[in-house]
Each structure stands twice: as C-alpha cells, then as structure tokens.
Design a protein around this motif. Structure first.
Motif, PDB file in Angstrom:
ATOM      1  N   ASP A   1      17.373 -94.423 -31.475  1.00  0.00           N
ATOM      2  CA  ASP A   1      18.736 -94.133 -31.933  1.00  0.00           C
ATOM      3  C   ASP A   1      19.051 -92.647 -31.952  1.00  0.00           C
ATOM      4  O   ASP A   1      20.203 -92.251 -31.753  1.00  0.00           O
ATOM      5  N   ASP A   2      18.037 -91.814 -32.192  1.00  0.00           N
ATOM      6  CA  ASP A   2      18.303 -90.375 -32.317  1.00  0.00           C
ATOM      7  C   ASP A   2      18.225 -89.628 -30.989  1.00  0.00           C
ATOM      8  O   ASP A   2      18.367 -88.398 -30.949  1.00  0.00           O
ATOM      9  N   LEU A   3      18.027 -90.331 -29.898  1.00  0.00           N
ATOM     10  CA  LEU A   3      17.919 -89.679 -28.589  1.00  0.00           C
ATOM     11  C   LEU A   3      19.307 -89.379 -28.028  1.00  0.00           C
ATOM     12  O   LEU A   3      20.188 -90.245 -28.019  1.00  0.00           O
ATOM     13  N   THR A   4      19.510 -88.153 -27.579  1.00  0.00           N
ATOM     14  CA  THR A   4      20.790 -87.763 -26.975  1.00  0.00           C
ATOM     15  C   THR A   4      20.535 -87.036 -25.659  1.00  0.00           C
ATOM     16  O   THR A   4      19.458 -86.471 -25.449  1.00  0.00           O
ATOM     17  N   SER A   5      21.519 -87.052 -24.784  1.00  0.00           N
ATOM     18  CA  SER A   5      21.388 -86.371 -23.502  1.00  0.00           C
ATOM     19  C   SER A   5      22.768 -86.042 -22.950  1.00  0.00           C
ATOM     20  O   SER A   5      23.712 -86.826 -23.089  1.00  0.00           O
ATOM     21  N   GLU A   6      22.869 -84.877 -22.340  1.00  0.00           N
ATOM     22  CA  GLU A   6      24.133 -84.462 -21.729  1.00  0.00           C
ATOM     23  C   GLU A   6      24.390 -85.183 -20.415  1.00  0.00           C
ATOM     24  O   GLU A   6      25.533 -85.383 -20.006  1.00  0.00           O
ATOM     25  N   TYR A   7      23.309 -85.619 -19.748  1.00  0.00           N
ATOM     26  CA  TYR A   7      23.437 -86.148 -18.391  1.00  0.00           C
ATOM     27  C   TYR A   7      23.087 -87.631 -18.265  1.00  0.00           C
ATOM     28  O   TYR A   7      23.415 -88.265 -17.266  1.00  0.00           O
TER      29      TYR A   7
END
Length: 314
Positions: free
Chosen positions: A199-205
C-alpha cells in the motif's frame, strides 16, 4: 477413463486452462488441487503465536502442514489416479510426494522455476517418474525433459489503444522496471505498466496495484497493446508466460531474456532483447508492424500440443 490430477499453486488461472481442455477430451477425467496456503485460517491470536513458535523451534509451519493435509485428503476422496502432475512440488513435503506416488501409475512434475531459484527442487527429482523443466540449464545438468510454457489464449487484434504493457510483482526487478518505464515516458510513448505492491509503494512512472489480476483480465489488457514488456528473473533462462501471451496475441515483445533468440519463433522485428542497465529501444522497432509467425511453428507451443505431449493423448 484416464484419470488425471493436477496439483499446483493458484497461479492466477493458468492451471484452470489445462484442466478445462483436459475435461473436453473424450475418455479423460481431470481434477485440480491447489497448493494454496491462503486456505489456512488462524482460529485466534493464540493459534498464530503457536505457529510462530512451531516454525522457530520445531521447524514446522502450520500453514504448510495444512496445505499437505488438504492435498492428501483430496487424493483420498478422488481415489487412485493414472497420472498426477505437480507444478512447484517443492511447496509440498517429501513425505506427501511419496504418498502421492503410491496413488498413481505415474508421478510427474513441471519445474517452471529454475533450481537456481529454488535449490530444494534438486533433492526431490528422484521421487518422480518424469520431471519436465522449461530451463535449458536445468535440463542439461539434471537430465530433465525440456518443456516450455504454452499459448493458452489467442487473438489477432491489429489495432491498439496503447503501445506498451506489462504487469509484474514488486520484487528485485522493480528498479529495472521503473527505469524502463521512465525511458518510455521520456520518449512520450503510451504505456500501462502495472506493479503489484504494498500500500505504501509509490512511483512517478509505474501504476501500483494492490490486488492480483486474473489471466483473462490480463489478456484483455494485452490485446489492446502493441508491445509486451518482460523483465526476466536473472536466475532463470526459461521463457515466462509473458512471451507466450505475446505470441498468442500477435504482439511484439521487449525482454531481457537473451535466450529467446534461440527459439524458432524469434524474429528481430517482433522481439527486442534489451539490457536492463543500458536501455535502448529503437524507434523503428516501435513503429514497424508485427510479422506473423507461421502456424506450424505456433502449433508446437499451443496448449493442445502441450497437453498431448505431457499427458500422452492424441
């Protein structure tokens, strides 16, 4: 009536494709038993603590014990089989495998992960009448029978809504996938690159998802794309399902698996091998059309052929 039992992990529906086609064959009765640890439920918090202590001090995992019990109970319900075919047998205890061997004329396994990734597979090879592997190195080293994955779904959609598609899990390939997604973004090429992560994983691409997507839903996403992406696990040389999905849907493929050039379906206009640390995707590969693969070549990789070979059917 030839009775066949398939044992393996849920795998998003890949095993169901085998089972469905087997049960369409005259004189064949097929069943699936899933090696699914998620069927195990803790009764309460105390039960959870007991499992923790059991793993720490006795080397016993209640989840794994439960899975093995489910397998044994199911085979007892079904009765003896003509052939038991196990995918990922390393997930089962050796004593379970030995018991299954007493319940069939032929106990067979398919290793679609290399022994370099799961070394415990080496020790259980002698328990089987036949072991297939999609990894050429394992085939040569352990005298196994070579068997690729298979084409289970096909389409010939020549239009596309986006150029690139990939779906993968959050593992050590994540950084390579993010570099590739950034490269595609900077080229202003359209893409849908999904990563199943926490859930805490984020990515711009990348697009982060939190639930697995069944194979039939993945097929729809592949069908609307022109090029499929695959970042191969470094400890394996076998061809993943992503490659056979690209073949079945007549899509181009970008992969880090250099061994793909040794297969008869390889065409440089359809398949591009890249270095994940030095990404280069030529513009003409992206814009050029897909070159159809001859049907007699595809036939060798279709599920129908695969089933005939593995289960000795006509």
């Amino acid at each position: 009536m030839k009775k066949i039992l398939i044992v393996g992990p849920p795998s998003l529906g890949y095993l169901t494709k085998i089972d469905q086609q087997l049960n369409q064959r005259e004189g064949v009765q097929s069943h699936i038993v899933l090696i699914d640890k998620f069927t195990f439920k803790y009764r309460n918090f105390r039960h959870k603590i007991i499992n923790f202590l059991s793993k720490a001090f006795l080397g016993k995992n209640l989840k794994k014990e439960h899975v093995n019990t489910v397998i044994i109970n199911k085979i007892n319900q079904l009765g003896p089989q003509d052939l038991i075919f196990i995918i990922r047998p390393d997930l089962l205890k050796p004593k379970t495998l030995k018991y299954l061997k007493t319940q069939t004329k032929s106990l067979q396994a398919f290793y679609y992960d290399s022994t370099r990734r799961f070394p415990e597979k080496v020790d259980i090879i002698p328990l089987f009448d036949k072991v297939y592997s999609y990894d050429r190195l394992d085939v040569e080293k352990y005298n196994l029978e070579f068997l690729t994955n298979y084409i289970f779904d096909e389409s010939e959609n020549t239009t596309h809504e986006q150029l690139f598609f990939n779906i993968s899990t959050h593992d050590y390939r994540y950084e390579a996938m993010e570099r590739l997604a950034k490269y595609i973004h900077e080229k202003q090429w359209s893409k849908e690159i999904l990563v199943l992560g926490p859930d805490d994983l984020t990515s711009e691409y990348l697009t982060i998802i939190h639930q697995q997507i069944p194979v039939d839903e993945v097929a729809k996403k592949i069908n609307k794309s022109k090029i499929i992406i695959e970042i191969q696990r470094k400890e394996q040389v076998g061809l993943s399902f992503r490659i056979f999905e690209a073949l079945g849907h007549r899509k181009k493929l970008i992969t880090t698996n250099a061994d793909v050039v040794n297969y008869d379906f390889y065409h440089p206009q359809n398949i591009l091998v890249i270095d994940e640390d030095n990404i280069n995707i030529p513009e003409d590969f992206v814009t050029s059309p897909y070159i159809p693969v001859k049907d007699d070549i595809l036939n060798q990789y279709r599920l129908n052929y695969w089933i005939n070979k593995v289960f000795d059917l006509q």
